[in-house]
Scaffold this active site. Structure first.
Site, mmCIF file in Angstrom:
data_model
loop_
_atom_site.group_PDB
_atom_site.id
_atom_site.type_symbol
_atom_site.label_atom_id
_atom_site.label_comp_id
_atom_site.label_asym_id
_atom_site.label_seq_id
_atom_site.Cartn_x
_atom_site.Cartn_y
_atom_site.Cartn_z
ATOM 1 N N LYS A 51 48.875 39.826 38.931
ATOM 2 C CA LYS A 51 48.712 40.581 37.690
ATOM 3 C C LYS A 51 50.074 41.045 37.172
ATOM 4 O O LYS A 51 50.391 40.896 35.985
ATOM 5 C CB LYS A 51 47.767 41.779 37.921
ATOM 6 C CG LYS A 51 46.317 41.345 38.152
ATOM 7 C CD LYS A 51 45.412 42.459 38.704
ATOM 8 C CE LYS A 51 44.002 41.894 38.953
ATOM 9 N NZ LYS A 51 43.068 42.864 39.542
ATOM 10 N N GLN A 95 43.008 48.798 41.812
ATOM 11 C CA GLN A 95 42.441 47.617 42.462
ATOM 12 C C GLN A 95 41.285 48.015 43.378
ATOM 13 O O GLN A 95 41.361 48.976 44.141
ATOM 14 C CB GLN A 95 43.541 46.887 43.249
ATOM 15 C CG GLN A 95 43.113 45.560 43.844
ATOM 16 C CD GLN A 95 42.763 44.489 42.809
ATOM 17 O OE1 GLN A 95 43.262 44.503 41.689
ATOM 18 N NE2 GLN A 95 41.890 43.583 43.175
ATOM 19 N N ASP A 118 39.802 47.563 32.909
ATOM 20 C CA ASP A 118 38.805 46.907 33.767
ATOM 21 C C ASP A 118 37.401 46.991 33.153
ATOM 22 O O ASP A 118 36.506 46.247 33.557
ATOM 23 C CB ASP A 118 38.745 47.605 35.140
ATOM 24 C CG ASP A 118 39.542 46.882 36.208
ATOM 25 O OD1 ASP A 118 39.626 45.644 36.138
ATOM 26 O OD2 ASP A 118 40.052 47.566 37.116
HETATM 27 N N1 GUN Z 1 38.739 43.567 42.640
HETATM 28 C C1 GUN Z 1 38.184 42.353 42.415
HETATM 29 N N2 GUN Z 1 38.108 42.103 41.094
HETATM 30 C C2 GUN Z 1 38.622 43.190 40.468
HETATM 31 C C3 GUN Z 1 38.822 43.528 39.099
HETATM 32 O O1 GUN Z 1 38.500 42.781 38.163
HETATM 33 N N3 GUN Z 1 39.400 44.732 38.875
HETATM 34 C C4 GUN Z 1 39.766 45.578 39.869
HETATM 35 N N4 GUN Z 1 40.312 46.755 39.546
HETATM 36 N N5 GUN Z 1 39.587 45.307 41.150
HETATM 37 C C5 GUN Z 1 39.032 44.110 41.441
#
Ligand code: GUN
Length: 292
Positions: A51, A95, A118
């Site tokens: 990311k 995350q 998110d």
């Molecule tokens: N863990 C797995 N997929 C995601 C996501 O799209 N966002 C976040 N914050 N954590 C994740």
């Protein structure tokens, strides 16, 4: 069988984003994303790294905040509050999953919904249910919808089965498929459903999002179905240098010959999740700056 190339579609989305970053930059705006990782989960470390790297490639400012697994709820809450108040940060992502002692629900509610890229905050969940485009759509389901569109799959009137009911993928995916711009007939199946194979066999479009390696077998899938495999599972593989390989929720080798189209793992939904996160970050920057 038609392989849906997530990397290629993601590259298109990222190219759109790059143009948009340029347009914002000429207006003196640099979009900014904060990514918070608590603990040392190896898969999460990889995702967070990707990311942050993608932000750099696009010219988006990014701040990576890595906190020890021992971080307290209050310490993490304070990190979120500080990011809410930081004008250089337009998007905040914590995350998932955090360590067990963290109340993730409370953390998500503490994120300013205008920075919730998110789409996990209740305000954005409500906007998705209401089909209000000012909200943020969770990245993985948004990316899956974009893959269907890129593959030329018409969802109108289709039988869609979503396997999995998580807040991150299953539930928002079901909402997107049933929305008035998609018009699918949606069934959500999960671990307590009575006859999963029979339910899945109904699907013209099958979305597998359960996190169980190779669970969907050939006899679960109708001939000519479109399969989106959201799973990214690490399974031991001594022949690999890393000691593991990635596999989806779908038993690709037996299922793929039956499909009209299918996403691979890796190289399917995964790259799209990051691309949609970049899109959401730009949406956040635009909205916070009052640019429609
Ligand atoms: N863990 C797995 N997929 C995601 C996501 O799209 N966002 C976040 N914050 N954590 C994740």
């Amino acid at each position: 069988m038609n392989l849906i190339d997530g990397k290629a579609v993601a590259a298109t989305v990222l190219a759109e984003c790059r143009q948009e970053v340029l347009a914002l930059t000429t207006q003196g705006i640099q979009p900014g994303l904060a990514v918070v990782l608590v603990g040392e989960d190896p898969a999460s470390q990889v995702y967070v790294g990707s990311k942050v790297k993608t932000c750099g490639d696009l010219g988006i400012f990014s701040q990576k905040i890595v906190l020890p697994a021992s971080t307290s709820q209050e310490e993490l809450m304070q990190v979120v509050r500080d990011l809410n108040n930081d004008p250089a940060i337009h998007g905040i992502l914590v995350q998932s999953p955090p360590p067990k002692h963290i109340d993730e629900e409370e953390i998500i509610r503490a994120i300013d919904p205008r920075k919730d890229v998110d789409g996990f905050h209740p305000e954005n969940v409500a906007k998705l249910a209401l089909e209000d485009p000012s909200g943020f759509v969770p990245c993985t389901p948004a990316g899956s919808m974009r893959l269907l569109a890129a593959a030329g799959i018409d969802t109108n009137g289709a039988e869609a089965v979503v396997l999995g009911r998580s807040m991150i993928v299953g539930k928002p995916m079901a909402l997107l498929l049933m929305a008035k711009n998609a018009n699918a007939t949606v069934t959500v199946a999960h671990s307590r459903s009575k006859d999963l194979p029979a339910i899945c066999r109904r699907a013209d479009i099958l979305i597998a999002a359960v996190g169980r390696p190779d669970m969907v077998k050939a006899d679960w899938v109708k001939d000519g179905a479109v399969v989106i495999d959201v799973g990214i599972n690490r399974v031991e593989d001594p022949s690999k240098k890393s000691g593991y390989r990635l596999t989806g929720d779908v038993d690709f080798s037996s299922v793929s010959p039956k499909c009209r189209a299918i996403t691979p793992v890796p190289g399917g939904v995964g790259p799209m999740t990051i691309a949609m996160l970049m899109k959401n970050t730009l949406q956040a920057a635009r909205q916070q700056k009052g640019i429609a």
